[in-house]
Design a protein around this motif. Sequence first.
Motif, PDB file in Angstrom:
ATOM      1  N   ASP A 149      -0.068  -7.871  -2.352  1.00 56.03           N
ATOM      2  CA  ASP A 149       0.470  -6.376  -1.936  1.00 56.03           C
ATOM      3  C   ASP A 149       0.266  -5.384  -3.416  1.00 56.03           C
ATOM      4  OD1 ASP A 149       3.007  -4.923  -0.926  1.00 56.03           O
ATOM      5  OD2 ASP A 149       4.226  -6.364  -1.451  1.00 56.03           O
ATOM      6  N   GLY A 151       1.736  -2.666  -2.776  1.00 49.05           N
ATOM      7  CA  GLY A 151       2.640  -1.723  -2.510  1.00 49.05           C
ATOM      8  C   GLY A 151       3.521  -1.709  -3.734  1.00 49.05           C
ATOM      9  N   VAL A 152       2.509  -2.910  -4.665  1.00 50.89           N
ATOM     10  CA  VAL A 152       3.927  -2.875  -5.716  1.00 50.89           C
ATOM     11  C   VAL A 152       3.148  -1.935  -6.927  1.00 50.89           C
ATOM     12  CG1 VAL A 152       4.387  -4.750  -4.928  1.00 50.89           C
ATOM     13  CG2 VAL A 152       3.047  -5.038  -7.054  1.00 50.89           C
ATOM     14  N   ALA A 156       0.671   3.336  -5.237  1.00 47.40           N
ATOM     15  CA  ALA A 156       1.745   3.198  -4.504  1.00 47.40           C
ATOM     16  C   ALA A 156       3.099   3.565  -4.688  1.00 47.40           C
ATOM     17  CB  ALA A 156       1.872   1.893  -3.953  1.00 47.40           C
ATOM     18  N   GLN A 159       5.710   5.132  -1.119  1.00 51.48           N
ATOM     19  CA  GLN A 159       5.239   4.437  -0.432  1.00 51.48           C
ATOM     20  C   GLN A 159       6.700   4.045  -0.218  1.00 51.48           C
ATOM     21  OE1 GLN A 159       2.179   5.348   1.884  1.00 51.48           O
ATOM     22  NE2 GLN A 159       3.030   6.987   0.162  1.00 51.48           N
ATOM     23  N   LYS A 161       7.280   0.955   0.498  1.00 57.18           N
ATOM     24  CA  LYS A 161       7.487  -0.511  -0.808  1.00 57.18           C
ATOM     25  C   LYS A 161       7.658  -1.555   0.817  1.00 57.18           C
ATOM     26  CE  LYS A 161       6.962   0.732  -4.958  1.00 57.18           C
ATOM     27  NZ  LYS A 161       7.281   0.330  -6.690  1.00 57.18           N
ATOM     28  N   ARG A 194       3.025  -9.913  -6.172  1.00 65.07           N
ATOM     29  CA  ARG A 194       4.322  -8.986  -6.589  1.00 65.07           C
ATOM     30  C   ARG A 194       5.321  -9.015  -7.693  1.00 65.07           C
ATOM     31  NH1 ARG A 194       5.377 -10.568   0.203  1.00 65.07           N
ATOM     32  NH2 ARG A 194       4.469  -9.098   0.862  1.00 65.07           N
ATOM     33  N   SER A 197       5.053  -5.765 -10.225  1.00 63.84           N
ATOM     34  CA  SER A 197       5.600  -4.842  -9.898  1.00 63.84           C
ATOM     35  C   SER A 197       6.059  -4.144 -11.529  1.00 63.84           C
ATOM     36  CB  SER A 197       6.568  -4.932  -8.854  1.00 63.84           C
ATOM     37  OG  SER A 197       7.312  -4.070  -8.800  1.00 63.84           O
TER      38      SER A 197
END
Length: 232
Positions: A149, A151-152, A156, A159, A161, A194, A197
């Motif tokens: 992912d 997104g973490v 990003a 964004q 998430k 994830r 993060s």
Amino acid sequence: MAINKIIQILVLNFFLACTQPNMIENPKADASKYSFLSLGDSYTIGERVSEADRWSVQLAGLLRKYGLDIANPDIIARTGWTTAELQDAIKASGNQKTYDLVSLLIGVNNQYRGQSQERYRTEFRELLQTATKFAGGKTAHVLVLSIPDWGVSPFAAGQNKASIAQAIDQFNAIANEECGKLGIAYIDITPLSRSASGDETQFASDGLHYSGKQMKQWAEKALATAKESLQK
């Protein structure tokens, strides 16, 4: 996503697409009992990390610690590749070898570019067939890793998430389902990604890709499956 970040990543991907070879072949592979092919994108080529930190190279090292004489992998991967681009590169490589172990990690760029899940399913299914062919027709010698992912990542920041995570989960559900149909091992590394993060040491210098520290966890997660595969 900030415009300057988009420009930076597009320029980086274009530059890498022009300079990196389609296939990285391990010249010492013939000296080992077991051979290994790793297929994918930036997560397989190890964007912004050393060769030794690539997850599949780390996996080979772990297998050797358990007494399995496996070579470091041949690699067909490049930053930015989608499923279709990986398949095209495999064909262009002319590689006709068979391997004792074949890994596949692909799909993040399909999601990132907004390609449809239906297209991903069709192209991913074809890649599973290709991977199985490289494994001499033995699905038990193929393993698939889930899409991490992005997104973490620090890249990003700002964004949505939750939206990225949902999309990644949907693509991964397709991969898991298609693997299940063929009896191919599916290894879920997404929760590991994830967990990175907020820990910058688990990301590469570009703030988008993962560091060797994170990829070591992927190798460790895949270890038991890979050991079982080689011993069948």
